[in-house]
Enzyme design. Structure first.
Site, PDB file in Angstrom:
ATOM      1  N   ASN A   9       0.869  -1.176   0.000  1.00 50.85           N
ATOM      2  CA  ASN A   9       0.000   0.000   0.000  1.00 50.85           C
ATOM      3  C   ASN A   9       0.907   1.227   0.000  1.00 50.85           C
ATOM      4  O   ASN A   9       1.473   1.570   1.035  1.00 50.85           O
ATOM      5  CB  ASN A   9      -0.901  -0.027   1.251  1.00 50.85           C
ATOM      6  CG  ASN A   9      -1.757   1.217   1.356  1.00 50.85           C
ATOM      7  OD1 ASN A   9      -1.843   1.997   0.410  1.00 50.85           O
ATOM      8  ND2 ASN A   9      -2.379   1.406   2.511  1.00 50.85           N
ATOM      9  N   LYS A  11       0.132   4.199  -0.354  1.00 53.64           N
ATOM     10  CA  LYS A  11      -0.545   5.384   0.205  1.00 53.64           C
ATOM     11  C   LYS A  11      -0.315   6.597  -0.705  1.00 53.64           C
ATOM     12  O   LYS A  11      -0.237   6.442  -1.928  1.00 53.64           O
ATOM     13  CB  LYS A  11      -0.084   5.650   1.640  1.00 53.64           C
ATOM     14  CG  LYS A  11      -0.175   4.411   2.515  1.00 53.64           C
ATOM     15  CD  LYS A  11      -0.091   4.711   3.980  1.00 53.64           C
ATOM     16  CE  LYS A  11      -0.014   3.407   4.751  1.00 53.64           C
ATOM     17  NZ  LYS A  11      -0.231   3.566   6.168  1.00 53.64           N
ATOM     18  N   HIS A  94      -9.635   0.786   4.421  1.00 49.57           N
ATOM     19  CA  HIS A  94      -8.410   1.037   5.182  1.00 49.57           C
ATOM     20  C   HIS A  94      -8.741   1.979   6.340  1.00 49.57           C
ATOM     21  O   HIS A  94      -9.550   2.902   6.187  1.00 49.57           O
ATOM     22  CB  HIS A  94      -7.341   1.660   4.270  1.00 49.57           C
ATOM     23  CG  HIS A  94      -5.988   1.680   4.903  1.00 49.57           C
ATOM     24  ND1 HIS A  94      -5.644   2.612   5.864  1.00 49.57           N
ATOM     25  CD2 HIS A  94      -4.913   0.872   4.758  1.00 49.57           C
ATOM     26  CE1 HIS A  94      -4.407   2.376   6.256  1.00 49.57           C
ATOM     27  NE2 HIS A  94      -3.945   1.320   5.600  1.00 49.57           N
ATOM     28  N   GLU A  96      -7.256   4.424   7.565  1.00 55.76           N
ATOM     29  CA  GLU A  96      -7.041   5.855   7.278  1.00 55.76           C
ATOM     30  C   GLU A  96      -8.235   6.441   6.535  1.00 55.76           C
ATOM     31  O   GLU A  96      -8.612   7.589   6.750  1.00 55.76           O
ATOM     32  CB  GLU A  96      -5.730   6.038   6.490  1.00 55.76           C
ATOM     33  CG  GLU A  96      -4.528   5.809   7.390  1.00 55.76           C
ATOM     34  CD  GLU A  96      -3.262   5.358   6.676  1.00 55.76           C
ATOM     35  OE1 GLU A  96      -3.179   5.447   5.444  1.00 55.76           O
ATOM     36  OE2 GLU A  96      -2.354   4.887   7.385  1.00 55.76           O
ATOM     37  N   GLU A 166      -5.733  -5.247  10.285  1.00 57.11           N
ATOM     38  CA  GLU A 166      -4.728  -4.219  10.552  1.00 57.11           C
ATOM     39  C   GLU A 166      -5.059  -3.505  11.857  1.00 57.11           C
ATOM     40  O   GLU A 166      -5.895  -2.576  11.868  1.00 57.11           O
ATOM     41  CB  GLU A 166      -4.724  -3.183   9.417  1.00 57.11           C
ATOM     42  CG  GLU A 166      -4.402  -3.776   8.064  1.00 57.11           C
ATOM     43  CD  GLU A 166      -3.815  -2.725   7.147  1.00 57.11           C
ATOM     44  OE1 GLU A 166      -2.660  -2.898   6.752  1.00 57.11           O
ATOM     45  OE2 GLU A 166      -4.481  -1.726   6.867  1.00 57.11           O
ATOM     46  N   GLY A 172       1.920   2.099  10.710  1.00 59.86           N
ATOM     47  CA  GLY A 172       2.846   3.227  10.583  1.00 59.86           C
ATOM     48  C   GLY A 172       3.486   3.661  11.891  1.00 59.86           C
ATOM     49  O   GLY A 172       4.108   4.716  11.957  1.00 59.86           O
ATOM     50  N   SER A 212       2.976  -2.252  10.450  1.00 57.42           N
ATOM     51  CA  SER A 212       4.427  -2.269  10.671  1.00 57.42           C
ATOM     52  C   SER A 212       5.057  -3.638  10.398  1.00 57.42           C
ATOM     53  O   SER A 212       6.024  -4.026  11.064  1.00 57.42           O
ATOM     54  CB  SER A 212       4.762  -1.772  12.078  1.00 57.42           C
ATOM     55  OG  SER A 212       4.302  -0.441  12.237  1.00 57.42           O
TER      56      SER A 212
HETATM   57  C1  PEP Z   1      -1.001  -0.014   5.883  1.00 54.88           C
HETATM   58  O1  PEP Z   1      -1.101   1.165   5.618  1.00 54.88           O
HETATM   59  O2  PEP Z   1      -1.861  -0.791   5.448  1.00 54.88           O
HETATM   60  C2  PEP Z   1       0.109  -0.450   6.727  1.00 54.88           C
HETATM   61  C3  PEP Z   1       0.073  -1.652   7.216  1.00 54.88           C
HETATM   62  O3  PEP Z   1       1.110   0.450   6.940  1.00 54.88           O
HETATM   63  P1  PEP Z   1       2.532   0.150   7.663  1.00 54.88           P
HETATM   64  O4  PEP Z   1       3.040  -1.145   7.091  1.00 54.88           O
HETATM   65  O5  PEP Z   1       3.381   1.312   7.289  1.00 54.88           O
HETATM   66  O6  PEP Z   1       2.256   0.055   9.119  1.00 54.88           O
END
Ligand code: PEP
Length: 249
Positions: A9, A11, A94, A96, A166, A172, A212
């Protein structure tokens, strides 16, 4: 056998030129045959990235699509538009988007229907905030997210879905769920799918971990019996790290 999937992703990162360069690097590095690799690029990049990717293991995803089929919705990109680029997947729900753009289950249901109508495979995200984890109600919370959305689909449509768990507190932040926390939630999700659609469907559903996940911890996370891969944010922007994750099964 259910598919192993590693989806990046990106982003809101990279210019088109940077995105093409990253896609080319991933394209040239990936040798894994038994892993579905997905690049979740910004809308502006999809057409070019689709052209760049020649490696059969790799597909392209949008990170969102509109909740309406078409019309006077300035700035929106429809599922049909996404499909017309050659993208095969779309990330939906997601955290976000839920948090910053007010995406509710009702909105997600419209997006899911349009994605499926246009033959896009939804990568449906779910996950709890830190306060919910601290209260110990994360399983009920996440299963309720599923009940309000993808569990309302027909079994035929549900079988097309990939789920990404997630935990919001891990996205993040550099803070990863422990391997036990990931496995516990993935098993709870699979058990809920079995209760809703039957065990055979549950066993065939790919459930990815996101939050992460990186080149250092992917192997430990993917070793869990109910973790079928990852949705990768930050680490998907470095082709070398992303390829290590793809090879971490
Ligand atoms: C994501 O945005 O789906 C995600 C898992 O981000 P990160 O790996 O940076 O935590």
């Amino acid at each position: 056998m259910r598919k192993k999937v590693v989806a990046g992703n990106w982003k809101c990162n990279t210019t088109v030129a940077e995105g093409i360069a990253l896609a080319k690097e991933v394209n040239d590095k990936v040798t894994a045959q038994d892993v579905v690799v997905v690049l979740g690029t910004p809308f502006t990049h999809i057409t070019e990235v689709v052209k760049t990717v020649t490696n059969k293991a790799i597909s392209v995803a949008a990170q969102n699509c509109a909740a309406e089929a078409k019309g006077a919705f300035t700035g929106e990109v429809s599922a049909a538009m996404v499909a017309s680029t050659g993208a095969k997947y779309v990330i939906l729900g997601h955290s976000e988007r839920r948090e910053y753009y007010g995406e509710t289950s009702a909105i997600l249901n419209k997006k899911l229907a349009l994605a499926l109508e246009n033959n896009l495979t939804p990568i449906y995200c779910c996950g709890e905030a830190l306060a919910i984890r601290e209260a110990g109600t994360q399983n009920e919370y996440v299963i309720n997210q599923l009940k309000e959305t993808i569990f309302t689909l027909s079994v035929e449509d549900f079988k097309k879905i990939i789920i990404a768990y997630e935990p919001i507190w891990a996205i993040g932040t550099g803070k990863t769920a422990t391997t036990e926390q990931a496995q516990e939630m993935h098993k709870a999700i699979r058990d809920a799918i079995a209760a809703q659609f039957g065990n055979e469907v549950a066993q065939e559903t790919s459930i990815l971990y996101g939050g992460s996940c990186n080149a250092q911890n992917a192997q430990e996370l993917f070793a869990n019996p109910d973790v079928d891969g990852g949705l990768i944010g930050g680490a998907s922007l470095k082709a070398g790290d992303f390829n290590i994750i793809i090879n971490a099964f």
